[in-house]
Design a protein around this motif. Structure first.
Motif, short mmCIF file in Angstrom:
data_model
loop_
_atom_site.label_atom_id
_atom_site.label_comp_id
_atom_site.label_asym_id
_atom_site.label_seq_id
_atom_site.Cartn_x
_atom_site.Cartn_y
_atom_site.Cartn_z
N ALA A 114 0.80 -1.05 -0.02
CA ALA A 114 0.06 -0.03 0.01
C ALA A 114 0.86 1.18 -0.08
O ALA A 114 0.73 2.08 -0.86
N GLU A 115 1.87 1.31 0.85
CA GLU A 115 2.77 2.55 0.85
C GLU A 115 3.47 2.58 -0.44
O GLU A 115 3.81 3.68 -0.85
N LYS A 116 3.99 1.60 -0.79
CA LYS A 116 4.81 1.64 -2.25
C LYS A 116 3.72 2.12 -3.33
O LYS A 116 4.24 3.08 -4.07
N GLN A 117 2.71 1.68 -3.27
CA GLN A 117 1.74 2.11 -4.35
C GLN A 117 1.51 3.63 -4.25
O GLN A 117 1.22 4.41 -5.00
N TRP A 118 1.30 3.99 -2.91
CA TRP A 118 1.01 5.17 -2.57
C TRP A 118 1.92 6.20 -3.02
O TRP A 118 1.63 7.37 -3.52
N PRO A 126 -6.01 14.46 -3.54
CA PRO A 126 -5.83 13.60 -2.89
C PRO A 126 -6.92 12.44 -2.82
O PRO A 126 -6.65 11.12 -2.60
N GLN A 127 -8.28 12.85 -3.22
CA GLN A 127 -9.17 11.96 -3.46
C GLN A 127 -8.91 11.09 -4.67
O GLN A 127 -9.15 10.10 -4.69
N LYS A 128 -8.58 11.60 -5.75
CA LYS A 128 -8.27 10.68 -6.82
C LYS A 128 -7.16 9.75 -6.69
O LYS A 128 -7.02 8.60 -7.04
N LYS A 129 -5.98 10.24 -5.93
CA LYS A 129 -4.80 9.38 -5.44
C LYS A 129 -5.52 8.19 -4.44
O LYS A 129 -5.30 7.00 -4.79
N LYS A 130 -6.19 8.63 -3.46
CA LYS A 130 -6.93 7.76 -2.73
C LYS A 130 -7.63 6.49 -3.46
O LYS A 130 -7.45 5.26 -3.43
N LYS A 131 -8.44 6.94 -4.54
CA LYS A 131 -9.28 6.04 -5.34
C LYS A 131 -8.20 5.08 -5.98
O LYS A 131 -8.66 3.87 -6.21
N LYS A 132 -7.26 5.74 -6.81
CA LYS A 132 -6.35 4.95 -7.58
C LYS A 132 -5.61 3.83 -6.80
O LYS A 132 -5.58 2.68 -7.09
N VAL A 133 -5.10 4.21 -5.71
CA VAL A 133 -4.60 3.19 -4.84
C VAL A 133 -5.41 2.20 -4.12
O VAL A 133 -5.11 0.98 -4.09
N SER A 134 -6.62 2.69 -3.71
CA SER A 134 -7.68 1.75 -3.30
C SER A 134 -8.09 0.78 -4.40
O SER A 134 -8.10 -0.52 -4.08
N TYR A 148 -9.31 0.62 3.08
CA TYR A 148 -10.10 1.63 3.61
C TYR A 148 -9.39 2.46 4.82
O TYR A 148 -9.08 3.71 5.11
N ASP A 149 -8.84 1.63 5.96
CA ASP A 149 -8.24 2.03 7.06
C ASP A 149 -6.86 2.49 6.49
O ASP A 149 -6.41 3.73 7.06
N LYS A 150 -6.10 1.85 5.57
CA LYS A 150 -4.97 2.21 5.21
C LYS A 150 -4.82 3.61 4.58
O LYS A 150 -4.09 4.40 4.62
N MET A 151 -5.99 3.80 3.73
CA MET A 151 -6.02 5.07 2.86
C MET A 151 -6.29 6.19 3.78
O MET A 151 -5.85 7.18 3.57
N ASN A 152 -7.03 6.07 4.96
CA ASN A 152 -7.13 7.22 5.71
C ASN A 152 -5.92 7.42 6.67
O ASN A 152 -5.72 8.75 6.64
N GLU A 153 -5.25 6.47 6.76
CA GLU A 153 -3.82 6.66 7.47
C GLU A 153 -2.84 7.33 6.56
O GLU A 153 -2.26 8.14 7.13
#
Length: 157
Positions: A114-118, A126-134, A148-153
């Motif tokens: 998750a962190e590597k992808q982020w 930020p919303q688009k980035k969150k969606k892409k990674v999710s 979803y927990d990781k995206m919020n973190e």
């Protein structure tokens, strides 16, 4: 269709090699035998031989498949389970295979992925980035609550 005609003995030797090179599921072996032009009785005979001589073991296949896809491709449990279902692996063997992945390793791999992808996504919104990674993590078969927990973190970091 294969032009060479195989005897049961030749096909058996060929499939012993096929199964010893890499763990296979029953479906792969049946497909291979059919591609060699084997009749159903010969297919059954060869399958029984491969199981009795431990060339073909669906439990072993499921466990090595789960370990490999998790460790190498970083798949989550949903993706592994669905891929095993597509190969007609029994529920018992799927459950056993998923237990092959230690929980600590599973969670650790999730966070690293998750962190590597982020960090690899160059998106200012930020919303688009969150969606892409999710979307990426969900496609890989990770549980939505983890994603979803990781995206919020990550968003609040």
């Amino acid at each position: 269709m294969n032009s060479k005609v195989y005897t049961v003995e030749e096909a058996t030797k060929k499939l012993e090699h096929y199964c010893s090179y890499q763990d296979r599921c029953h479906d792969e072996v049946i497909k291979k035998l059919k591609s060699l032009g084997m009749v159903p009785q010969a297919v059954d005979h060869i399958i029984v031989h491969l199981i009795e001589d431990n060339f073909l073991n669906e439990e072993r296949f499921a466990c090595s498949f789960a370990r490999g896809k998790h460790n190498i491709k970083k798949w989550g449990k949903f993706r592994i389970e669905n891929e095993l279902k597509l190969r007609n692996i029994s529920k018992y063997n799927i459950t056993k295979a998923l237990k092959e992945i230690p929980h600590e390793t599973y969670i650790e791999n999730f966070h690293l992925l998750a962190e590597k992808q982020w960090n690899s996504i160059l998106e200012n919104n930020p919303q688009k980035k969150k969606k892409k990674v999710s979307d990426y993590l969900l496609r890989k078969g990770w549980e939505s609550y983890l994603v979803y927990d990781k995206m919020n973190e990550l968003e609040s970091a």
